[in-house]
Design an enzyme around this catalytic site. Structure first.
Site, short mmCIF file in Angstrom:
data_model
loop_
_atom_site.label_atom_id
_atom_site.label_comp_id
_atom_site.label_asym_id
_atom_site.label_seq_id
_atom_site.Cartn_x
_atom_site.Cartn_y
_atom_site.Cartn_z
N MET A 91 -15.78 37.81 -1.80
CA MET A 91 -15.33 37.07 -2.70
C MET A 91 -14.31 37.76 -3.67
O MET A 91 -13.51 36.81 -4.06
CB MET A 91 -16.60 37.04 -3.77
CG MET A 91 -16.47 36.16 -5.07
SD MET A 91 -17.96 36.13 -6.17
CE MET A 91 -18.88 35.06 -5.26
N TYR A 107 -18.51 42.53 5.71
CA TYR A 107 -19.79 41.73 5.71
C TYR A 107 -19.74 41.29 7.49
O TYR A 107 -18.77 40.83 7.91
CB TYR A 107 -19.68 40.61 4.94
CG TYR A 107 -20.07 40.64 3.66
CD1 TYR A 107 -21.35 41.38 3.28
CD2 TYR A 107 -19.28 40.47 2.73
CE1 TYR A 107 -21.72 41.62 1.95
CE2 TYR A 107 -19.26 40.76 1.24
CZ TYR A 107 -20.54 41.07 0.94
OH TYR A 107 -20.93 41.45 -0.39
N LYS A 134 0.62 15.90 -8.36
CA LYS A 134 -0.75 15.92 -8.45
C LYS A 134 -1.43 16.83 -7.96
O LYS A 134 -0.84 18.08 -7.64
CB LYS A 134 -1.10 14.66 -7.45
CG LYS A 134 -0.96 14.79 -6.02
CD LYS A 134 -1.18 13.62 -5.06
CE LYS A 134 -1.03 14.13 -3.59
NZ LYS A 134 -1.28 12.91 -2.62
N ARG A 185 -6.42 3.93 5.30
CA ARG A 185 -7.01 4.61 4.18
C ARG A 185 -6.88 3.65 3.18
O ARG A 185 -7.72 2.99 3.01
CB ARG A 185 -6.40 5.85 3.88
CG ARG A 185 -7.06 6.85 3.06
CD ARG A 185 -6.33 8.07 3.07
NE ARG A 185 -4.83 8.06 2.37
CZ ARG A 185 -4.14 9.16 2.18
NH1 ARG A 185 -4.46 10.60 2.45
NH2 ARG A 185 -3.08 9.23 1.54
#
Length: 366
Positions: A311, A263, A34, A129
């Site tokens: 990024m 940054y 999956k 769940r």
């Protein structure tokens, strides 16, 4: 110059599948592919695991892709179906449906085409769940037994919440709950001519809990070379990393002491050093929350990430006298650097790192 590349080694995937088989020699193996094969490619991983007994996916779209590509192994929909149309699609593509709530059973009762359908029943033993309660399993078996199109062999399946922590007290409790549920289910099934099989072991349980291997084990993350146990790495289980994530060094810059990098100026040098810029960032799926000191492998040595991940780039401290050159290959995780270590420095798990690799990363299959 190609920068970010995920090298996918399918022979390693086959090796890891064999490790799972060796761990549970008397059980069938459902190979979980999956989430785009845990980020490795849905079709490619499924093809490489042809030696499995069946495949497990979460959603019908994944199963349809596999069938359209010619994959003929049994495919189990671990979340089941959610509409009458999905039931039709499952029937037409010979998919196994896992039922975890009564309303899914109602869809089958009200909309079945009459074509033979194999179903599994999921029971909640403590994950809280998905899953029917133990008290609901007998009723579900009775309802299914009345439907002529249902295959009379039904698997009862459950899922561990804490198998990655081998000493967690919930493990024994869940195993006992499952055993109690199976005993009740057999009483009902035997009266109705239903044959039951069972499945509970995920990757961690496949490696550490032979008493719960049952008829099927369901290895997932271990197939991709990652340890399913906290504080261990795949190599400790004789697993091989399937993905090696690399990029290129695109800049080397000498900096003075007390110079900030990146940054937010979250890191400052404390000496003369050299900053290397690697062409990978959160736009490729590298974790933005990787901390200062997260390891990166280059030219046979480990260097730390410094400054905030951006990024398209990360910055690493190459030291005072680096031998690296522009264009050198940098490994973010893989053969030389366990992904579990990167995940630990990034306050996440290896599952997430693999699954969040983005489309702009070039995948090369070997």
């Amino acid at each position: 110059m190609t920068t970010a590349v995920a090298h996918i080694k399918l022979a390693a995937l086959a090796h890891n599948l064999n490790i799972a088989k060796q761990a549970a020699p008397n059980s069938k193996v459902m190979a979980i592919c999956k989430a785009n094969g845990y980020g490795h490619g849905l079709l490619e991983t499924a093809q490489a695991m042809a030696a499995a007994d069946c495949l497990g996916v979460a959603r019908i779209e994944e199963a349809m892709q596999l069938r359209q590509a010619g994959i003929s192994l049994p495919i189990i929909l671990l979340e089941g179906i959610f509409s009458a149309q999905e039931l039709i699609d499952a029937e037409e593509n010979d998919l196994v449906i896992c039922i975890h709530q009564q309303w899914q059973l109602d869809i089958i009762k009200e909309n079945g085409s009459g074509k033979t359908l194999t179903v599994w029943l999921k029971v909640d033993t403590g994950m809280t769940r998905l899953g029917l309660s133990a008290a609901e399993i007998s009723s579900a078996i009775e309802q299914l037994a009345k439907l002529p199109q249902i295959n009379k062999q039904i698997c009862i399946v459950s899922h561990f919440a804490c198998a990655d922590e081998p000493n967690h007290p919930s493990i024994n409790q869940q195993m006992q709950n499952f055993q109690n549920c199976m005993q009740q289910a057999h009483v009902t099934a035997d009266k109705l001519g239903i044959q039951l099989t069972s499945s509970m072991a995920n990757s961690a349980a496949s490696l550490t809990l032979p008493e719960c291997h049952h008829d099927y084990i369901r290895p997932g993350i271990m197939l991709y070379g990652v340890s399913p146990l906290i504080d261990k790495i795949g190599k400790q289980h004789n697993l091989l990393p399937v993905m090696q994530l690399t990029s290129k060094l695109i800049s080397i810059k000498a900096i003075e002491p007390r110079t900030s990098v990146g940054y937010g100026a979250t890191w400052h040098s404390n000496k003369h050093t050299h900053i290397g810029v690697v062409a990978i960032g959160y736009g490729d799926g590298y974790p933005r929350h990787a901390k200062n000191g997260t390891p990166v492998w280059i030219n046979g040595r480990i260097v730390p990430v410094v400054g905030r991940v951006s990024m398209d780039m990360i910055t690493v401290d190459l030291g005072e006298n680096p031998q690296e050159q522009i264009g050198d290959t940098v490994e973010l995780w893989g053969d030389n650097l366990p992904i579990e270590r990167v995940a630990e420095h990034s306050s996440t798990i290896a599952y997430e790192l693999l699954c969040q690799i983005t489309a702009r990363v070039c995948k090369k299959y070997y």
